[in-house]
Design a protein around this motif. Structure first.
Motif, mmCIF file in Angstrom:
data_model
loop_
_atom_site.group_PDB
_atom_site.id
_atom_site.type_symbol
_atom_site.label_atom_id
_atom_site.label_comp_id
_atom_site.label_asym_id
_atom_site.label_seq_id
_atom_site.Cartn_x
_atom_site.Cartn_y
_atom_site.Cartn_z
ATOM 1 N N ARG A 132 51.746 141.134 76.045
ATOM 2 C CA ARG A 132 53.154 141.070 75.572
ATOM 3 C C ARG A 132 54.310 140.532 76.365
ATOM 4 O O ARG A 132 54.204 140.990 77.585
ATOM 5 N N PHE A 133 55.090 139.924 75.947
ATOM 6 C CA PHE A 133 56.334 139.664 76.688
ATOM 7 C C PHE A 133 57.456 140.897 76.457
ATOM 8 O O PHE A 133 57.331 141.294 75.181
ATOM 9 N N ALA A 154 60.495 143.164 73.811
ATOM 10 C CA ALA A 154 61.323 142.138 73.573
ATOM 11 C C ALA A 154 61.856 142.057 72.124
ATOM 12 O O ALA A 154 61.537 142.668 71.044
ATOM 13 N N ARG A 197 62.660 138.779 81.702
ATOM 14 C CA ARG A 197 61.688 138.735 80.812
ATOM 15 C C ARG A 197 60.129 138.825 81.597
ATOM 16 O O ARG A 197 60.190 138.111 82.864
ATOM 17 N N ARG A 201 56.035 139.303 81.441
ATOM 18 C CA ARG A 201 54.875 139.351 80.496
ATOM 19 C C ARG A 201 53.512 140.140 81.029
ATOM 20 O O ARG A 201 53.228 140.104 82.183
#
Lengths: 997, 96
Positions: B66-67, B85, B57, B59
């Motif tokens: 946004r991730f 995501a 993940r 960001r």
């Protein structure tokens, strides 16, 4: 002193433009355009330094960036003393001051040279083997000794007063290296009109055309062609030509770091930065980094006067300097012949060419012979005479036997062949492959959008190099989206071929000999050392490198790596590719910290955050403390008060009347949306659904593991709107934490998060008179206890501007936190201050805030908790919603270790002697008489003198603390042991009556 | 410095705009309050830490905030691809 080795009419410098300089306090003169090395040689000086370990006299080996020996200090003034500058790179300027290094008392007579005689003790692995024990001797004895005996220059002892610049740049084609190959590639690429950057480490483009005399390009002499080509490129709008600029690091996605030396060559740099860092992103990179000549490995090959053949040629053809009057040549390839021929033609006597090859032949050999130079084929140099300067060479047949001859020389040109500079290619994570035919590591597998051309690609001969480079430049431009231009490819006539050569040690330095035949000059590594490393069990070349330090000096083994590898391979009985090459790492040549740091130093190292009321606090004598990036008012001393007196007065005043405190640094997040309450339920341990609009609640936030992450008072402004506060330090990470869950785990919730930390200035008005102070300024809010009880929030106006007015307390007194738009912060503060004056209120800082909250047992997350504390540990079980089905951390809290007995719990501590204030962080034991190491059962987290309580107070995390109420524990300190009693956490107004007083 | 493609901005942006945020496709159990210690251990503590292709993940913290998910080669640091995501783990990777 006259430059007796400068040949009138030779070279390319305007010899009438002299520049004066000093070396070790003696004055000399050189010529504009000289390097320090060429100027020293023009004055007949070869001895310029002492070696790292053995303090052996050393001269100038090269004419470029690969120089391992000629390292000097350049002193501009008291604070500008740069050590370890390569004399071959430092350009001469009028007034330059250079000093030799690593010698005492003088360069000619160096006491440290005794190391040379003691060298049997200093062989490979010496450090590992000799100074093993006792351990304590490292710090007191061995390390200081090694550091003073072995070393390079002296680091400057004052802050660097220069400034350094930084630029980002983007281009379609980046050409690294401005020799014949780089120029040809850049010319071809530039025709496309795309953005092209070409850089070269030297002051002018041209590369090896600086010394190569035999070639003509487009009918011009090679050097003149290069200057014309460089001028053509510089005149094009789409091309940037960077000279004195070294590409030192090649990173992923064609990101290349360049160091430009802007003003080190200037007599008066003025306001110019010293160096400039370029961070370039290129669609295509053309590597035209050339190759580096290797020395020959033979006994005492480090004597001043022994230098690379190409270097001697550079000094002659470019700088007009003869490196001697009677020079010898020792080689195993053709390129050194060119040096001998050029010197002979310039009127320098060439005593002999010693060539390891049996019966050398070819046009260059014939030419040398025709000039009357003696050629000794099949022979090697097995000895040299002279210590501070080579005076003779002793020559012997390669295969042994009789026929030893000693020849007088005052300089010796050496060449074992050329090593392609694959450093940057290798840094790009390309894989090199060994070409057995030419005994070179060449670019093999590419992993980035780059291409190697010319000598660094193993291409021999100028014509082939230019062909290859021109095609590669055009191709790079095409691949980057450009169209080829119409310019004709440069035409080459006459070209030298420098292929072949040898790797490893020559006669006289074979296995079994104990002579000093240097492989790595800068780190004093000999052929013997490398063989010894193999005998002692080093199998991998990486181990041989570390054990001997071969190639680990600041020159990174540019001249030594291949010799070292060949000797290790021979000793291991393996082929070179089986042994492998050590890793090339950035930087290619040393880069100053200043260049890397750039502007990010001093005040620009980190942003400074100031609150809207900062100016008022400054004008009113606040002492500030750094809290993260924030400057926070710490305390406000009056008329000669020390910190202690000021804090005592502030603490008493707040509880007696009131105080104003700048709480603007608190993190603030607005949680808005139809699912705002549902989201809050998940983020905090507390229940939120039933909290009425207009009321506040103290919230505890956990991580998934069940430990306290943050806390703060949350006001519900409306059904769908929460004003959340966080700790000052937690603002950014709490926002990140909330966003993470909202975006990835709970994306179904209709919630919007906004950081509002900077939008609201916060003035805390705390104390029994707080309502009286704010009341006259507030409009539209009923401040009575009935209408606005403790833990409530109202929106209205204060001083005519909008406010979110919280009734809350971090002091235990009746209190308000006045939020106003940041731009009004100072004005509203001034108005509140004027009201406060009528009630004898004070301004207070963070220290008083800390004391007041500790008197009330209010925790500070990050001070009283440390990431291993649960709500239960902190006595905050009441804040965990027992009926909730889910919140972040709900499962973590049930982990066996988190519900086990005997966890450290927050409690209060009272010292038996009320005047003693504990040290924060001090350890706590149950039995002070137990033997050391004692079992520590906790530590002090907060500790202050409380003027309101008339005694010291402390909070501590103690094993099973809440079951120890009244128990006596001990805090051992270096000078005494302090007795303490375990108590509750509230020291003042235990019933909390003052909140409504 | 790496260039990373943000799947929301649909643009390659410099690494300094991004922050790493741990292994991807580790979903928080919907019944987290009732899972066993072993299940909690597997969810919270255990990570694959693969040598080679890793799913992470990231960001775009100094951008759109946004991730998103990324596939990266942990040996060469190369970003193989990025995706939004909530999108499933890609079955086929470009160039693999």
């Amino acid at each position: 002193m006259a430059e007796s080795f400068r040949l009138p009419g030779r070279g390319r410098l305007a010899q009438a433009r002299t520049a004066r300089f000093t070396f070790d306090g003696k004055s000399y003169s050189g010529v504009a355009g000289d390097t320090l090395a060429s100027a020293l040689l023009a004055n007949g000086i070869h001895l310029v330094g002492r070696s790292f370990k053995y303090h052996r006299p050393r001269g100038i080996l090269s004419a470029g960036a690969e120089e391992p020996n000629a390292l000097v200090g350049i002193h501009r003034d008291a604070s500008r003393k740069t050590p370890n500058v390569r004399a071959t790179v430092q350009e001469l300027y009028d007034g330059l001051t250079a000093v030799s290094q690593n010698r005492w008392p003088s360069l000619g007579f160096d006491v440290g040279a005794v190391n040379d005689l003691a060298s049997p003790f200093f062989s490979a692995g010496f450090y590992y083997k000799t100074f093993m024990w006792p351990k304590a001797a490292w710090k007191s004895l061995y390390e200081p000794f090694i550091r003073s005996a072995a070393g390079l220059g002296v680091a400057p002892d004052q802050p660097d007063p220069d400034h350094y610049a930084a630029r980002f740049a983007h281009c379609e084609v980046l050409v690294l290296g401005g020799g014949a190959a780089g120029l040809a590639a850049a010319l071809a690429a530039a025709e496309s009109g795309l953005r092209v950057i070409i850089c070269d480490e030297q002051a002018e483009l041209g590369g090896s055309l600086r010394f190569e005399s035999g070639a003509a390009i487009d009918g011009q002499n090679g050097w003149d062609w290069a200057q014309a080509a460089a001028a053509r490129l510089a005149a094009m709008d789409n091309v940037r030509v960077l000279t004195r600029t070294t590409a030192f690091g090649y990173y992923l996605q064609n990101f290349v770091a360049l160091a430009e030396r802007v003003s080190d060559h200037l007599s008066s740099p003025g306001d110019l930065p010293r160096e400039r860092l370029w961070q370039v992103r290129a669609k295509r990179v053309v590597l035209a980094t050339g190759s580096i000549e290797r020395h020959m490995v033979f006994p005492d090959n480090d004597r001043p006067g022994v230098m690379l053949a190409s270097a001697a040629r550079t000094y002659l053809n470019h700088y007009g300097v003869a490196v001697g009057r009677n020079v010898g040549v020792y080689t195993a390839n053709d390129s050194a012949y060119a040096g001998a021929i050029d010197l002979k033609r310039a009127g320098v006597n060439v005593a002999a060419i010693v060539d390891l090859r049996d019966n050398p032949s070819g046009p260059m050999v014939d030419e040398a012979r025709a000039l009357g130079i003696e050629i000794h084929g099949g022979r090697g140099v097995v000895r040299v005479g002279g210590r501070l300067r080579v005076s003779s060479i002793t020559v012997k047949p390669r295969t042994g036997g009789d026929g030893e001859r000693t020849i007088a020389v005052d300089a010796l040109l050496v060449s074992a062949g050329w090593t392609p500079s694959v450093h940057l290619f290798s840094q790009s994570r390309g894989k090199v492959a060994f070409n057995d035919e030419v005994k070179r590591f060449l670019p093999g597998t590419y992993t980035q959008d780059c291409i190697s051309v010319g000598a660094c690609n193993g291409t021999d001969g100028l014509a082939a190099t230019i062909d290859e480079a021109y095609a590669a430049g055009a191709k790079a431009a095409r691949e980057a989206g450009g169209k080829a231009g119409k310019a004709a490819k440069p035409k080459v006539e006459g070209s030298e071929n420098w292929s072949r050569g040898m790797l490893g040690a020559g006669p006289g330095a074979e296995a079994g000999t104990t002579v000093k035949a240097f492989v790595d000059f800068q780190n004093d590594v000999t052929a013997k050392d490398i063989r010894q490393a193999v005998r002692e069990g080093m199998q991998s070349i990486e181990h041989v490198k570390r054990f001997t330090t071969n190639g680990m000096a600041t020159d990174q083994g540019k001249t030594s790596n291949m010799h070292g590898l060949a000797i290790a391979a021979e000793e291991l009985g393996k082929a070179i590719p089986e042994v492998g090459l050590t890793t090339f790492r950035a930087p290619y040549t040393p880069v100053t910290f200043g260049t890397i740091v750039g502007h990010a130093r001093g005040k620009l190292f980190e942003p400074t955050r100031r609150t809207p009321m900062h100016g008022w606090a400054e004008r009113n004598g606040a002492v500030f403390e750094d809290v993260g990036q924030w400057k926070r008012a710490w305390y406000f001393p009056q008329r000669g008060e020390d910190m202690h007196a000021a804090v005592n007065r502030e603490c008493v005043t707040v509880r007696k009347s009131a105080g104003l405190f700048d709480a603007s640094t608190l993190g603030k997040i607005e949680v808005v949306g139809p699912d705002a309450a549902a989201f809050m339920e998940l983020m905090y341990t507390n229940p939120w659904q039933k909290l009425e609009a207009g009321r506040c609640r103290y919230g505890v936030m956990l991580r998934e593991d069940g430990f306290i992450y943050d806390d703060g008072v949350v006001g519900r402004l409306a059904e769908d709107r929460f004003h959340v506060t966080t700790t000052t330090g937690g603002a950014a990470r709490v926002m990140n934490h909330m966003e993470d869950y909202l975006q990835t785990e709970f994306p179904h919730l209709k919630v919007w998060l906004t950081s509002i930390s900077e939008q609201w200035a916060v003035i805390a008005v705390q104390g029994p008179k707080s309502r009286d102070i704010i009341a006259p300024l507030v409009e539209g809010i009923d401040l009575s206890d009935e209408a606005m009880p403790h833990m409530s929030v109202r929106e209205g106006r204060i001083c005519g501007v909008p406010t979110r007015l919280f009734r809350m307390s971090f002091s235990g007194e009746r209190g308000f936190e006045v939020n106003v738009p940041a731009d009004y912060g100072e004005a509203v503060w001034e108005a509140l201050w004027a009201q406060g004056q009528k009630h004898d209120a004070c301004a207070y800082g963070t220290e008083t805030m800390h004391v007041l909250r500790a008197e009330k047992g209010y925790i500070i997350v990050g001070q009283d908790t440390d990431g291993t504390v649960t709500p239960n540990d902190a006595g905050l079980d009441w804040a965990v919603g027992k009926k909730k089905a889910d919140f972040v951390g709900i499962r973590g809290l049930k982990r066996p270790d988190l519900v086990a007995e005997g966890r450290r719990q927050l409690v209060g501590l009272r010292t038996r002697d009320p005047d003693v204030v504990l040290e924060e962080g001090a350890q706590i034991v149950a039995d002070p008489k137990q033997p050391v190491p004692m079992k520590m059962i906790g530590h002090v987290t907060s500790s202050y003198w409380s003027e309101n309580c008339g005694r010291s107070i402390a909070l501590a995390l103690v094993e099973g603390g809440r079951k120890r109420m009244g128990e006596t524990l001990y805090v051992p300190m270096p000078d005494r042991t302090i007795e303490v009693e375990v108590t509750g956490m509230v020291f003042f107004d235990e019933k909390g009556e003052r909140l409504n007083d | 410095m790496l260039l990373i493609r943000c799947p929301y901005c649909e643009e390659e942006r410099p690494e300094i705009e991004f922050r790493h945020a741990g292994e991807a496709h580790v979903a928080r159990p919907s019944d987290i309050a009732s899972i066993s210690d072993e299940e909690f251990e597997a969810f919270f503590f255990i990570r694959a830490n693969t040598r080679g292709t890793v799913y992470e993940r990231w960001r775009h913290v100094n951008g759109c905030a946004r991730f998103f998910n990324a596939v990266r080669d942990s040996v060469s640091d190369r970003f193989i691809m990025t995706y939004k995501a909530g999108d499933p783990k890609p079955k086929k990777l470009p160039g693999v």
